[in-house]
Scaffold this active site. Structure first.
Site, PDB file in Angstrom:
ATOM      1  CE1 TYR A  45      -3.386 -37.510 -12.949  1.00  0.00           C
ATOM      2  CE2 TYR A  45      -3.216 -37.319 -10.707  1.00  0.00           C
ATOM      3  CZ  TYR A  45      -3.943 -36.989 -11.783  1.00  0.00           C
ATOM      4  OH  TYR A  45      -4.840 -36.168 -11.992  1.00  0.00           O
ATOM      5  N   GLY A  46       0.982 -42.477 -11.203  1.00  0.00           N
ATOM      6  CA  GLY A  46       2.249 -43.259 -11.536  1.00  0.00           C
ATOM      7  C   GLY A  46       1.731 -44.680 -11.614  1.00  0.00           C
ATOM      8  N   GLY A 145      -7.684 -30.252  -8.600  1.00  0.00           N
ATOM      9  CA  GLY A 145      -8.070 -28.972  -9.466  1.00  0.00           C
ATOM     10  C   GLY A 145      -7.983 -29.347 -10.796  1.00  0.00           C
ATOM     11  CD  GLU A 386      -4.812 -23.966  -7.712  1.00  0.00           C
ATOM     12  OE1 GLU A 386      -3.623 -24.883  -7.527  1.00  0.00           O
ATOM     13  OE2 GLU A 386      -5.723 -24.669  -7.183  1.00  0.00           O
ATOM     14  CG  HIS A 471       0.709 -29.695  -4.698  1.00  0.00           C
ATOM     15  ND1 HIS A 471       0.994 -28.539  -4.952  1.00  0.00           N
ATOM     16  CD2 HIS A 471      -0.585 -30.034  -5.003  1.00  0.00           C
ATOM     17  CE1 HIS A 471      -0.157 -27.955  -5.737  1.00  0.00           C
ATOM     18  NE2 HIS A 471      -1.024 -28.926  -5.859  1.00  0.00           N
ATOM     19  CG  ASN A 509      -0.567 -26.616  -9.525  1.00  0.00           C
ATOM     20  OD1 ASN A 509      -0.026 -25.745 -10.001  1.00  0.00           O
ATOM     21  ND2 ASN A 509      -1.868 -26.586  -8.905  1.00  0.00           N
TER      22      ASN A 509
HETATM   23  P1  FAE Z   1      -2.248 -40.661  -5.756  1.00  0.00           P
HETATM   24  O1  FAE Z   1      -2.970 -40.057  -6.814  1.00  0.00           O
HETATM   25  O2  FAE Z   1      -2.277 -39.849  -4.538  1.00  0.00           O
HETATM   26  O3  FAE Z   1      -2.809 -42.188  -5.695  1.00  0.00           O
HETATM   27  C1  FAE Z   1      -2.345 -42.845  -4.813  1.00  0.00           C
HETATM   28  C2  FAE Z   1      -3.352 -44.060  -4.650  1.00  0.00           C
HETATM   29  O4  FAE Z   1      -3.038 -45.173  -3.936  1.00  0.00           O
HETATM   30  C3  FAE Z   1      -4.576 -43.541  -3.756  1.00  0.00           C
HETATM   31  O5  FAE Z   1      -5.800 -43.908  -4.566  1.00  0.00           O
HETATM   32  C4  FAE Z   1      -4.671 -44.366  -2.574  1.00  0.00           C
HETATM   33  O6  FAE Z   1      -5.753 -44.759  -2.018  1.00  0.00           O
HETATM   34  C5  FAE Z   1      -3.837 -45.682  -2.774  1.00  0.00           C
HETATM   35  N1  FAE Z   1      -3.207 -46.231  -1.815  1.00  0.00           N
HETATM   36  C6  FAE Z   1      -2.404 -45.685  -1.052  1.00  0.00           C
HETATM   37  N2  FAE Z   1      -2.036 -46.835  -0.095  1.00  0.00           N
HETATM   38  C7  FAE Z   1      -2.354 -47.779  -0.339  1.00  0.00           C
HETATM   39  C8  FAE Z   1      -2.314 -49.117   0.220  1.00  0.00           C
HETATM   40  N3  FAE Z   1      -1.709 -49.419   1.223  1.00  0.00           N
HETATM   41  N4  FAE Z   1      -2.969 -50.394  -0.493  1.00  0.00           N
HETATM   42  C9  FAE Z   1      -3.651 -50.024  -1.659  1.00  0.00           C
HETATM   43  N5  FAE Z   1      -3.611 -48.706  -2.135  1.00  0.00           N
HETATM   44  C10 FAE Z   1      -3.181 -47.500  -1.569  1.00  0.00           C
HETATM   45  O7  FAE Z   1      -0.652 -40.997  -6.127  1.00  0.00           O
HETATM   46  N6  FAE Z   1      -2.052 -31.616  -8.545  1.00  0.00           N
HETATM   47  C11 FAE Z   1      -1.951 -30.926  -9.667  1.00  0.00           C
HETATM   48  O8  FAE Z   1      -0.876 -31.154 -10.305  1.00  0.00           O
HETATM   49  N7  FAE Z   1      -2.996 -30.133  -9.994  1.00  0.00           N
HETATM   50  C12 FAE Z   1      -3.992 -29.702  -9.404  1.00  0.00           C
HETATM   51  O9  FAE Z   1      -4.758 -28.920  -9.596  1.00  0.00           O
HETATM   52  C13 FAE Z   1      -3.911 -30.444  -7.815  1.00  0.00           C
HETATM   53  N8  FAE Z   1      -5.080 -30.198  -7.128  1.00  0.00           N
HETATM   54  C14 FAE Z   1      -5.196 -30.811  -5.926  1.00  0.00           C
HETATM   55  C15 FAE Z   1      -6.334 -30.571  -5.168  1.00  0.00           C
HETATM   56  C16 FAE Z   1      -6.568 -31.566  -4.082  1.00  0.00           C
HETATM   57  C17 FAE Z   1      -7.621 -31.166  -3.184  1.00  0.00           C
HETATM   58  C18 FAE Z   1      -5.716 -32.504  -3.725  1.00  0.00           C
HETATM   59  C19 FAE Z   1      -5.798 -33.476  -2.608  1.00  0.00           C
HETATM   60  C20 FAE Z   1      -4.422 -32.828  -4.470  1.00  0.00           C
HETATM   61  C21 FAE Z   1      -4.415 -31.976  -5.748  1.00  0.00           C
HETATM   62  N9  FAE Z   1      -3.219 -31.914  -6.684  1.00  0.00           N
HETATM   63  C22 FAE Z   1      -3.012 -31.422  -7.648  1.00  0.00           C
HETATM   64  C23 FAE Z   1      -2.080 -32.966  -6.100  1.00  0.00           C
HETATM   65  C24 FAE Z   1      -2.194 -34.576  -7.010  1.00  0.00           C
HETATM   66  O10 FAE Z   1      -3.694 -34.989  -7.042  1.00  0.00           O
HETATM   67  C25 FAE Z   1      -1.450 -35.558  -6.591  1.00  0.00           C
HETATM   68  O11 FAE Z   1       0.089 -34.827  -6.541  1.00  0.00           O
HETATM   69  C26 FAE Z   1      -1.224 -36.745  -7.106  1.00  0.00           C
HETATM   70  O12 FAE Z   1      -2.729 -37.307  -7.112  1.00  0.00           O
HETATM   71  C27 FAE Z   1      -0.410 -37.895  -6.792  1.00  0.00           C
HETATM   72  O13 FAE Z   1      -0.312 -38.939  -7.492  1.00  0.00           O
HETATM   73  P2  FAE Z   1       0.157 -40.119  -6.919  1.00  0.00           P
HETATM   74  O14 FAE Z   1       0.173 -41.098  -8.342  1.00  0.00           O
HETATM   75  O15 FAE Z   1       1.637 -40.022  -6.603  1.00  0.00           O
END
Ligand code: FAE
Length: 531
Positions: A45-46, A145, A386, A471, A509
């Site tokens: 997201y960020g 989700g 949730e 989270h 969330n």
């Molecule tokens: P994120 O989306 O984790 O993306 C980081 C990216 O950086 C990933 O693609 C990594 O592979 C990549 N990365 C990491 N290290 C490196 C590196 N060294 N070099 C290159 N790439 C790298 O970050 N949140 C909600 O608000 N609602 C929901 O319903 C919800 N359900 C969820 C269900 C599950 C099963 C999971 C796992 C999470 C859920 N979340 C939910 C949490 C949400 O997806 C999470 O907070 C965000 O995706 C975090 O966003 P960021 O931008 O921090």
């Protein structure tokens, strides 16, 4: 509605994937020795917000993502596999899946042996806490989700007091909701559909016990879901797809922010590119060492890419690890001493109740949660729970919940030089305040209905799973390791832009807050530092 730019961007992404390419967009921008104005690590997201807003301001951007580009169908015609029939696409380099609900009726019938592969869901183990994260272009948006919940304003003010809440609630939350294509399920559909019996049963029981329930917005296209139910569109949420990706219906980042960013023509995304090291050259530019890997995790090429501006969007775990490593190996020694601090699992606790036989939850279940039990006003035990599906394909009589609690405990990371990784310090007893709050709410529900907990789902005969989270938040806390806009203390033109900025808990969330905060920070940064 998708814009022309978004359609162009999404076509570029799928065309690259179909051609077996790891790089989408101008390829020179991800070549060894390339120098780019802005580099973004990660594609969650960020990161996605950063890339779009930089490109719209006319600044070419390269994005580096360690996971795959998830766009080309496998032999079965689908990009992603289902929850009930996982294959190698499901998990990140595992020989057996590690689903959050490990067992059913105490039996090891949930997980499957798989071939190690860069699958879409990772579980990062840190002793007493395991963290589930998405891997691939789109980050967590591929596996989550999609609940797009705006936190309560008073709690937001406590979590991030230095952020102007008026601006967030009047401008950046609505902007994030619009860009993410958040929508709310039609209540008539929820009332009538067999696929939401699980949600109606749990909500009715909560209301009968005197608890408040609420519908929450999500990023799954609920018009598409109606067509799934009518049989006029391929099933996705109604066909058991979520944890290991959705083939249709979910408005994940490759269809929203990333498509729009690619549509500018200024953005390059390099998949299977893992950033290992961040240094600075004599001009103050950032030099990033990145390994391009294949599906067997072998390094194809090691590259060095230089950037004037560097944005870290690798998620709470990824961004924290990269910065800790840079600080403690001496590559960026002036990074703040608070890096690694202020981490929390958003008070996540999963639990399930066993309903009476007259309160079934349904054989058919949508994978998309749409309601929560809101007991946040209960000062003794604040919980937002949730109402989660358990799409097992059979009647289970189980109501499953992901409780978000107000657990004040925080963990921290240190850099383990021998293992070259960040290690989380979080002990089982730190989860206890959250579990106690969840227990108080669900005890109340059980008392009201003469029901009990399910002990068969999480392994170890436990009713509460508080040793994993969805989270992860914190590690590079806004206003502590950075200024109030995500600029890292000690360096110029270096930014954190993801969930690492939020100090450990948010009350709901987090995806929409991560997005809205990135929108706010990028607007300030582009205006003052770049444009
Ligand atoms: P994120 O989306 O984790 O993306 C980081 C990216 O950086 C990933 O693609 C990594 O592979 C990549 N990365 C990491 N290290 C490196 C590196 N060294 N070099 C290159 N790439 C790298 O970050 N949140 C909600 O608000 N609602 C929901 O319903 C919800 N359900 C969820 C269900 C599950 C099963 C999971 C796992 C999470 C859920 N979340 C939910 C949490 C949400 O997806 C999470 O907070 C965000 O995706 C975090 O966003 P960021 O931008 O921090």
């Amino acid at each position: 509605m998708a814009t022309r730019r978004q359609i162009l961007g999404y076509s570029a992404l799928t065309a690259a994937a179909a051609a077996g390419l790891a790089v989408v967009g101008p390829r020179a921008a991800a070549a060894d020795g390339a120098r780019v104005p802005a580099l973004v690590i990660g594609t969650g997201y960020g990161a996605a917000v950063s890339a779009l807003r930089l490109a719209e301001a006319g600044i070419p951007v390269t994005m580096l993502e360690m996971g795959r580009l998830w766009s080309e169908p496998a032999e079965d015609g689908n990009v992603f596999c289902t929850i009930t029939a996982p294959d190698r696409r499901s998990m990140w380099f595992r020989s057996r899946t590690e689903a959050p609900l490990a067992t059913f009726l105490w039996l090891d019938v949930v997980n499957r042996d798989i071939e190690p592969y860069p699958g879409v869901l990772d579980r990062v183990d840190h002793g007493d806490m395991a963290v589930y994260v998405g891997r691939g272009v789109g980050g967590g948006s591929l596996v989550n989700g999609g609940m797009a919940v705006v936190p309560r304003r008073d709690y937001f003010g406590r979590v991030l007091p230095q952020v102007d809440a008026d601006a967030m609630y009047d401008r950046y939350y609505p902007l994030a909701q619009t860009e993410l294509r958040a929508n709310t399920i039609d209540q008539g559909f929820h009332r009538d559909s067999d696929y939401y019996r699980f949600s109606r049963t749990a909500a009715a029981q909560a209301e009968a016990a005197g608890l408040k329930t609420a519908f929450v917005p999500g990023v799954y296209d609920f018009d598409y879901m109606r067509r799934e139910e009518a049989g006029t569109a391929p099933e996705s949420a109604l066909g058991g797809e979520l944890l290991y990706g959705n083939n249709h219906g979910k408005m994940s980042l490759p269809k929203t922010y990333l498509a729009k960013a690619l549509g500018t023509g200024l953005v390059t995304i390099a998949a299977r590119h893992e950033v290992r090291r961040i240094e600075q050259d004599a001009d103050g530019d950032y030099l990033v060492t990145v390994e391009h890997k294949d599906d067997a995790d072998e390094v194809i090429a090691t590259k060095q890419i230089g950037a004037r501006h560097l944005f870290l969007g690798a998620g709470s775990l990824g961004t924290t690890e990269l910065l800790l490593r840079a600080r403690d190996t001496g590559d960026l020694p002036d990074l703040d001493e608070s890096i690694g601090q202020g981490w929390g699992p958003n008070g996540n606790v999963m639990t399930a109740r066993a309903n009476q036989v007259w309160a079934p939850t349904g054989v058919k279940q949508s994978t998309i949660p749409v309601m929560g039990i809101d007991d946040w006003d209960n000062e003794d035990a604040r919980v937002f729970a949730e109402i989660a599906p358990l799409p097992a394909g059979i009647e289970t009589w189980a109501s499953l919940y992901l409780a978000i609690t107000d657990n004040p405990e925080r963990g921290h990371f240190t850099y383990d030089a021998a293992a070259d990784r960040a290690v989380l310090h979080w002990s089982a007893d730190q989860a206890e305040p959250g579990t106690a709050a969840a227990k108080s709410l669900f005890d109340r529900l059980n008392r009201a209905h003469g029901t009990s907990y399910r002990y068969d789902l999480f392994g170890g005969n436990r009713a509460f799973a508080d040793d994993f989270c969805y989270h992860p938040l914190g590690g590079v806390v806004l206003g502590e390791a950075t200024d109030d806009y995500g600029r890292l203390n000690g360096y110029e033109r270096l930014y954190a832009t993801d969930s690492s900025l939020i100090p450990g808990a948010l009350g709901v969330n987090p995806l929409v807050t991560i997005t809205a905060l990135a929108e706010r920070n990028l607007e300030a940064v582009i205006g003052a530092d770049i444009a």
